[in-house]
Design a protein around this motif. Structure first.
Motif, short mmCIF file in Angstrom:
data_model
loop_
_atom_site.label_atom_id
_atom_site.label_comp_id
_atom_site.label_asym_id
_atom_site.label_seq_id
_atom_site.Cartn_x
_atom_site.Cartn_y
_atom_site.Cartn_z
N GLN A 2 29.03 36.10 36.88
CA GLN A 2 28.97 37.39 36.20
C GLN A 2 29.45 38.52 37.09
O GLN A 2 29.96 39.52 36.59
CB GLN A 2 27.56 37.65 35.69
N ARG A 3 29.32 38.36 38.40
CA ARG A 3 29.76 39.40 39.33
C ARG A 3 31.22 39.20 39.73
O ARG A 3 31.75 39.96 40.52
CB ARG A 3 28.87 39.42 40.57
N ARG A 4 31.83 38.15 39.20
CA ARG A 4 33.24 37.85 39.46
C ARG A 4 33.53 37.60 40.95
O ARG A 4 34.58 37.95 41.44
CB ARG A 4 34.14 38.93 38.91
N ALA A 8 32.25 32.95 46.23
CA ALA A 8 30.81 32.67 46.29
C ALA A 8 30.41 31.71 45.18
O ALA A 8 29.58 30.80 45.40
CB ALA A 8 30.01 33.96 46.20
N LYS A 9 30.98 31.89 44.01
CA LYS A 9 30.70 30.99 42.88
C LYS A 9 31.11 29.57 43.23
O LYS A 9 30.35 28.62 43.05
CB LYS A 9 31.44 31.46 41.63
N GLU A 59 31.95 29.48 32.64
CA GLU A 59 30.98 29.63 31.56
C GLU A 59 29.55 29.54 32.10
O GLU A 59 29.10 28.47 32.49
CB GLU A 59 31.18 28.57 30.49
N VAL A 60 28.87 30.67 32.05
CA VAL A 60 27.48 30.72 32.52
C VAL A 60 26.57 29.83 31.66
O VAL A 60 25.64 29.23 32.16
CB VAL A 60 26.98 32.18 32.54
N GLY A 61 26.87 29.73 30.39
CA GLY A 61 26.05 28.94 29.48
C GLY A 61 25.93 27.48 29.89
O GLY A 61 24.89 26.86 29.68
#
Length: 65
Positions: A2-4, A8-9, A59-61
């Motif tokens: 969400q923080r783009r 890190a992701k 996709e966070v979901g």
């Protein structure tokens, strides 16, 4: 996600997959654990695939699942 923060992701999701694949799955003893160990192995493999897909699709979901 969400923080783009792509780097890190990627690191966080790679670490989660590593824990599943190199920690949890390899520690299962299917001979001693029987059906439960086989079910856990399937669950961990599924989780690893979903995390990988979440990373690819951003996709966070899929992570929430």
């Amino acid at each position: 996600m969400q923080r783009r923060q792509i780097a890190a992701k990627g690191q966080a999701l790679s670490r989660a997959i590593q824990i599943l694949d190199e920690g949890l799955i390899v520690s299962l003893d299917e001979a001693a654990g029987g059906d439960l160990a086989r079910q856990l192995k399937g669950l961990y493999a599924y989780m690893s695939k979903r995390i990988m897909l979440a990373n690819l699709r951003n996709e966070v979901g899929l992570i929430d699942e």
